[in-house]
Write a protein that holds these residues in place. Structure first.
Motif, mmCIF file in Angstrom:
data_model
loop_
_atom_site.group_PDB
_atom_site.id
_atom_site.type_symbol
_atom_site.label_atom_id
_atom_site.label_comp_id
_atom_site.label_asym_id
_atom_site.label_seq_id
_atom_site.Cartn_x
_atom_site.Cartn_y
_atom_site.Cartn_z
ATOM 1 N N ASN A 1 1.465 -1.219 -0.194
ATOM 2 C CA ASN A 1 -0.183 -0.354 0.197
ATOM 3 C C ASN A 1 0.136 1.036 -0.318
ATOM 4 O O ASN A 1 0.507 1.935 0.258
ATOM 5 C CB ASN A 1 -0.865 0.141 1.225
ATOM 6 N N VAL A 2 2.313 1.590 0.519
ATOM 7 C CA VAL A 2 2.880 2.413 0.768
ATOM 8 C C VAL A 2 4.471 2.071 -0.727
ATOM 9 O O VAL A 2 4.924 1.342 -0.966
ATOM 10 C CB VAL A 2 3.825 2.124 1.580
ATOM 11 N N GLN A 3 4.129 3.464 -1.586
ATOM 12 C CA GLN A 3 5.192 3.492 -2.674
ATOM 13 C C GLN A 3 5.914 4.924 -2.382
ATOM 14 O O GLN A 3 5.371 6.166 -2.368
ATOM 15 C CB GLN A 3 4.659 4.160 -3.643
ATOM 16 N N TYR A 4 7.590 4.348 -1.754
ATOM 17 C CA TYR A 4 8.112 6.018 -1.155
ATOM 18 C C TYR A 4 9.366 5.821 -2.694
ATOM 19 O O TYR A 4 9.917 4.743 -3.118
ATOM 20 C CB TYR A 4 8.960 5.334 -0.897
ATOM 21 N N ILE A 5 9.067 7.109 -3.813
ATOM 22 C CA ILE A 5 10.269 7.095 -4.982
ATOM 23 C C ILE A 5 10.946 8.050 -4.623
ATOM 24 O O ILE A 5 11.669 8.233 -5.614
ATOM 25 C CB ILE A 5 8.882 8.011 -6.246
ATOM 26 N N GLY A 6 11.176 8.290 -3.058
ATOM 27 C CA GLY A 6 12.541 9.241 -3.264
ATOM 28 C C GLY A 6 12.236 11.224 -3.495
ATOM 29 O O GLY A 6 11.287 11.015 -3.596
ATOM 30 N N PHE A 7 13.641 11.506 -2.862
ATOM 31 C CA PHE A 7 13.850 12.787 -3.243
ATOM 32 C C PHE A 7 13.360 12.775 -5.363
ATOM 33 O O PHE A 7 14.308 11.964 -6.003
ATOM 34 C CB PHE A 7 14.648 13.388 -3.141
ATOM 35 N N VAL A 8 12.129 13.918 -5.395
ATOM 36 C CA VAL A 8 12.065 13.778 -7.088
ATOM 37 C C VAL A 8 12.096 16.002 -7.095
ATOM 38 O O VAL A 8 11.465 16.334 -6.677
ATOM 39 C CB VAL A 8 10.587 13.114 -7.437
ATOM 40 N N GLU A 9 13.054 16.078 -7.721
ATOM 41 C CA GLU A 9 13.472 17.297 -8.312
ATOM 42 C C GLU A 9 11.954 17.423 -8.968
ATOM 43 O O GLU A 9 10.768 16.408 -9.711
ATOM 44 C CB GLU A 9 13.981 17.343 -9.419
ATOM 45 N N HIS A 10 11.481 18.919 -8.846
ATOM 46 C CA HIS A 10 10.656 19.418 -8.990
ATOM 47 C C HIS A 10 9.883 19.418 -10.126
ATOM 48 O O HIS A 10 8.467 19.066 -10.647
ATOM 49 C CB HIS A 10 10.705 21.336 -8.742
ATOM 50 N N LYS A 11 10.525 19.218 -11.218
ATOM 51 C CA LYS A 11 10.259 19.228 -12.176
ATOM 52 C C LYS A 11 9.553 17.787 -13.443
ATOM 53 O O LYS A 11 8.619 17.854 -14.065
ATOM 54 C CB LYS A 11 10.935 19.529 -13.854
ATOM 55 N N LYS A 12 10.487 17.004 -12.510
ATOM 56 C CA LYS A 12 9.809 15.817 -12.793
ATOM 57 C C LYS A 12 8.420 15.487 -11.782
ATOM 58 O O LYS A 12 7.388 14.358 -11.514
ATOM 59 C CB LYS A 12 11.187 14.619 -12.356
ATOM 60 N N LEU A 13 8.205 15.931 -10.590
ATOM 61 C CA LEU A 13 7.547 15.601 -9.667
ATOM 62 C C LEU A 13 6.193 16.031 -10.238
ATOM 63 O O LEU A 13 4.932 15.615 -9.637
ATOM 64 C CB LEU A 13 7.603 16.343 -8.222
ATOM 65 N N ILE A 14 6.309 17.101 -10.711
ATOM 66 C CA ILE A 14 4.704 17.178 -11.825
ATOM 67 C C ILE A 14 3.932 16.746 -11.944
ATOM 68 O O ILE A 14 2.780 16.449 -11.972
ATOM 69 C CB ILE A 14 4.881 18.858 -12.718
ATOM 70 N N GLN A 15 4.657 15.428 -12.426
ATOM 71 C CA GLN A 15 3.991 14.403 -13.157
ATOM 72 C C GLN A 15 3.560 13.036 -12.437
ATOM 73 O O GLN A 15 2.091 12.914 -12.546
ATOM 74 C CB GLN A 15 5.143 13.154 -14.066
ATOM 75 N N TYR A 16 3.870 13.423 -10.662
ATOM 76 C CA TYR A 16 3.277 12.444 -10.026
ATOM 77 C C TYR A 16 1.484 13.000 -9.161
ATOM 78 O O TYR A 16 1.196 12.104 -8.984
ATOM 79 C CB TYR A 16 4.294 11.995 -8.863
ATOM 80 N N TYR A 17 1.485 14.553 -9.681
ATOM 81 C CA TYR A 17 0.376 14.890 -8.851
ATOM 82 C C TYR A 17 -0.844 13.865 -10.195
ATOM 83 O O TYR A 17 -1.821 14.460 -9.357
ATOM 84 C CB TYR A 17 0.151 16.447 -9.491
ATOM 85 N N ARG A 18 -0.852 14.200 -10.757
ATOM 86 C CA ARG A 18 -1.436 13.475 -12.030
ATOM 87 C C ARG A 18 -2.148 11.578 -11.429
ATOM 88 O O ARG A 18 -3.086 11.214 -11.677
ATOM 89 C CB ARG A 18 -0.867 13.552 -13.061
#
Length: 199
Positions: free
Chosen positions: A75-92
């Motif tokens: 149930n838990v997925q940790y994807i580490g530290f993500v640069e802001h530009k790449k993090l945007i895709q995860y909001y979707r």
């Protein structure tokens, strides 16, 4: 006070109810309430199996996140530290953003989550309610009340009509949040106004 800007490339995404994903994108420390998030996640996952947590960030409380991964590996997925530009895709990829800041939840992740069309569940600290409107685009809880904020998320998991209403509210909010370019123009106008008053 000028609003926090949203990235112009971040557009609201249509979401379909199903197995819901809660996002937690933050620095992991006491000010950001990572210790509170840890307890909230345990409470939710102990009661509900059909919800996932997508976590991004880093900080001194990383061990809390790692422990969550060990306790709830499916149930838990940790994807580490993500640069802001790449993090945007995860909001979707998230349906709900959980924000647990002790000081204020009027933060960039909250703005970006709303801009992507996700709803926000947060503690009603400081000026958080200026952008997270309870029952309109998100749900607010009494500061540090873990039962209340956990209950909000559990309620959304069980009440998809309310969740869809909040998604619609988030999309409407997104249209009113200025982009970085618009924010700069607002700042220039304010500075010009101040300069005009001085002269």
């Amino acid at each position: 006070v000028l609003p926090n800007p949203r990235p112009s490339e971040l557009k609201p995404a249509l979401r379909n109810p199903g197995n819901l994903t809660v996002g937690y994108f933050s620095r992991f420390d006491r000010l950001k309430g990572t210790d509170l998030f840890y307890k909230i996640a345990i409470k939710i996952l102990s009661e509900m199996q059909n919800v996932k947590f997508l976590i991004a960030g880093d900080g001194p409380m990383l061990n809390k996140v790692r422990k969550l991964e060990e306790m709830f590996p499916h149930n838990v997925q940790y994807i580490g530290f993500v640069e802001h530009k790449k993090l945007i895709q995860y909001y979707r990829k998230i349906d709900i953003l959980l924000s647990t800041n002790r000081y204020s939840n009027l933060t960039l992740p909250v703005v970006e989550a709303l801009a992507s069309g996700a709803t926000v569940v947060a503690f009603n600290t400081q000026d958080t309610s200026k952008i997270v409107l309870h029952g309109v685009n998100g749900l607010l809880a009494t500061p540090y009340n873990l039962n209340e904020i956990s209950g909000h998320i559990l309620n959304l998991i069980n009440n998809l009509s309310l969740l869809q209403k909040l998604w619609e509210g988030a999309r409407a909010t997104a249209s009113r949040i200025p982009t970085w370019e618009e924010r700069i123009n607002l700042e220039i106008c304010k500075l010009e106004g101040i300069a005009g008053e001085v002269h």
